[in-house]
Motif scaffolding. Sequence first.
Motif, PDB file in Angstrom:
ATOM      1  N   MET A  45       0.163   5.752   2.809  1.00 46.10           N
ATOM      2  CA  MET A  45       1.265   5.799   1.853  1.00 46.10           C
ATOM      3  C   MET A  45       2.624   5.764   2.575  1.00 46.10           C
ATOM      4  O   MET A  45       3.568   5.114   2.108  1.00 46.10           O
ATOM      5  N   VAL A  46       2.714   6.473   3.722  1.00 49.56           N
ATOM      6  CA  VAL A  46       3.973   6.454   4.491  1.00 49.56           C
ATOM      7  C   VAL A  46       4.286   5.039   4.963  1.00 49.56           C
ATOM      8  O   VAL A  46       5.422   4.563   4.875  1.00 49.56           O
ATOM      9  N   ALA A  47       3.254   4.347   5.473  1.00 55.55           N
ATOM     10  CA  ALA A  47       3.469   2.970   5.951  1.00 55.55           C
ATOM     11  C   ALA A  47       3.907   2.060   4.806  1.00 55.55           C
ATOM     12  O   ALA A  47       4.801   1.214   4.960  1.00 55.55           O
ATOM     13  N   GLY A  48       3.275   2.241   3.631  1.00 59.65           N
ATOM     14  CA  GLY A  48       3.647   1.429   2.481  1.00 59.65           C
ATOM     15  C   GLY A  48       5.076   1.685   2.038  1.00 59.65           C
ATOM     16  O   GLY A  48       5.839   0.747   1.743  1.00 59.65           O
ATOM     17  N   GLN A  49       5.466   2.970   2.019  1.00 62.13           N
ATOM     18  CA  GLN A  49       6.836   3.305   1.618  1.00 62.13           C
ATOM     19  C   GLN A  49       7.858   2.818   2.653  1.00 62.13           C
ATOM     20  O   GLN A  49       8.941   2.369   2.293  1.00 62.13           O
ATOM     21  N   ALA A  50       7.509   2.929   3.947  1.00 61.66           N
ATOM     22  CA  ALA A  50       8.414   2.444   4.999  1.00 61.66           C
ATOM     23  C   ALA A  50       8.623   0.938   4.873  1.00 61.66           C
ATOM     24  O   ALA A  50       9.743   0.428   5.002  1.00 61.66           O
ATOM     25  N   LEU A  51       7.510   0.225   4.612  1.00 60.32           N
ATOM     26  CA  LEU A  51       7.624  -1.215   4.418  1.00 60.32           C
ATOM     27  C   LEU A  51       8.477  -1.527   3.198  1.00 60.32           C
ATOM     28  O   LEU A  51       9.315  -2.444   3.217  1.00 60.32           O
ATOM     29  N   LEU A  52       8.297  -0.770   2.131  1.00 66.53           N
ATOM     30  CA  LEU A  52       9.082  -0.978   0.914  1.00 66.53           C
ATOM     31  C   LEU A  52      10.568  -0.738   1.178  1.00 66.53           C
ATOM     32  O   LEU A  52      11.418  -1.514   0.752  1.00 66.53           O
ATOM     33  N   ILE A  53      10.877   0.354   1.914  1.00 59.48           N
ATOM     34  CA  ILE A  53      12.279   0.667   2.208  1.00 59.48           C
ATOM     35  C   ILE A  53      12.890  -0.421   3.090  1.00 59.48           C
ATOM     36  O   ILE A  53      14.032  -0.852   2.894  1.00 59.48           O
ATOM     37  N   GLY A  54      12.119  -0.886   4.091  1.00 58.56           N
ATOM     38  CA  GLY A  54      12.613  -1.947   4.970  1.00 58.56           C
ATOM     39  C   GLY A  54      12.923  -3.221   4.204  1.00 58.56           C
ATOM     40  O   GLY A  54      13.968  -3.854   4.408  1.00 58.56           O
ATOM     41  N   LEU A  55      11.996  -3.601   3.302  1.00 55.48           N
ATOM     42  CA  LEU A  55      12.238  -4.786   2.486  1.00 55.48           C
ATOM     43  C   LEU A  55      13.440  -4.596   1.570  1.00 55.48           C
ATOM     44  O   LEU A  55      14.233  -5.529   1.363  1.00 55.48           O
ATOM     45  N   LEU A  56      13.589  -3.381   1.056  1.00 53.24           N
ATOM     46  CA  LEU A  56      14.719  -3.101   0.172  1.00 53.24           C
ATOM     47  C   LEU A  56      16.051  -3.215   0.928  1.00 53.24           C
ATOM     48  O   LEU A  56      17.015  -3.803   0.428  1.00 53.24           O
ATOM     49  N   VAL A  57      16.098  -2.655   2.140  1.00 50.15           N
ATOM     50  CA  VAL A  57      17.315  -2.747   2.957  1.00 50.15           C
ATOM     51  C   VAL A  57      17.640  -4.212   3.265  1.00 50.15           C
ATOM     52  O   VAL A  57      18.790  -4.642   3.187  1.00 50.15           O
TER      53      VAL A  57
END
Length: 354
Positions: A45-57
């Motif tokens: 879940m952390v990896a998924g959220q980190a990827l989501l935040i990176g894509l959002l940025v």
Amino acid sequence: MARLLILRLLPPIIALVLLDQAVTWVVSYKLDTDEWQREDIFWLMVAGQALLIGLLVWVVIRAVHRSMASVEKLSEQIAQRSAQDLGRMEVHDLPTEFDQLLTHTNALFARLNDTFEAQRRFVGHAAHQLKTPLTGLKLESELMLAQPLTPDIRERAERIKNVTDRMIRLGTQLLLLARVDPEGRPQDHFVLLDLSEWTRTCGAEWLERAQACHIDLQLEAPEHPVWIEGDPILLRELLGNLIDNSIRYAKGAKRIRLIVTETPPTLSVEDDGCGISLADQSRVFDAFYRASDALEGGSGLGLALVREIARAHGAWWNLVSVPLLSGVKITVLFPGLRKGAQLNRLERLSQFQI
């Protein structure tokens, strides 16, 4: 700007949220997680959220960059403009707030241009209307001086003639100042000129006056052609003003040198007179400015006209005097065969002005 960013960011953010939900659904319902540790699920879940935040940025940065691209183009247009350029600025896809700012700025430019144009027309018309009566007055004074007169009347007639000559020259200079305005595109009248031969011909017209003042007028120029593009009438006035300035104000001068060089094409007028004080060197090119120790009356337009003519030719000008030189040396550097270079080249060279 806020509305524009929302419109740009909302679709990718919704897409990313839906992607996150899809991944969560796949992990929850399609994968066998019976053998997974809690720690494994946490890190997934952390990896998924980190990827989501990176894509959002990345989406935010890209959207802001695209939104500000038109604003950066507007900023570049303003930075590259000269003080005389009051034309419209055209930038597409500006945010609504900046579009309104651009519209009002263009309207201000238009009003300023109309004001300056009215001033130029007034100066040109006034100078033109003054020339006819002044020429008649000069003729009358010359006719008076040709007759036998008492000493006091002759002195008064000579004063009238001298003042009339100065007024006629002032009117001519004002007309030329109106003509060399960059908005009037004086470069449309440019022709190919051999700077060496042109200086030799125009300088010869001043030999008689220089000799009358006991000044030796010399020319140093290459034997082969030095080609430039320019307006012969305006350049004749430029050279005439430089020579006249040396004859009038170079106290104690015995020699005036006209110097032409080839690489780059330059024209210099140098005298061995008293020079110009440091306090006045930065202001002598200003219109109507005259040094406090100036010997003869004048309008203060001579060197201002030199500056404007040089500017209209895309040239750079430079003055050297005391303490580097005992007299005065004024140099005009031409851009060579680069018709239409105008102010852009001037602005690039001005950083090297002494």
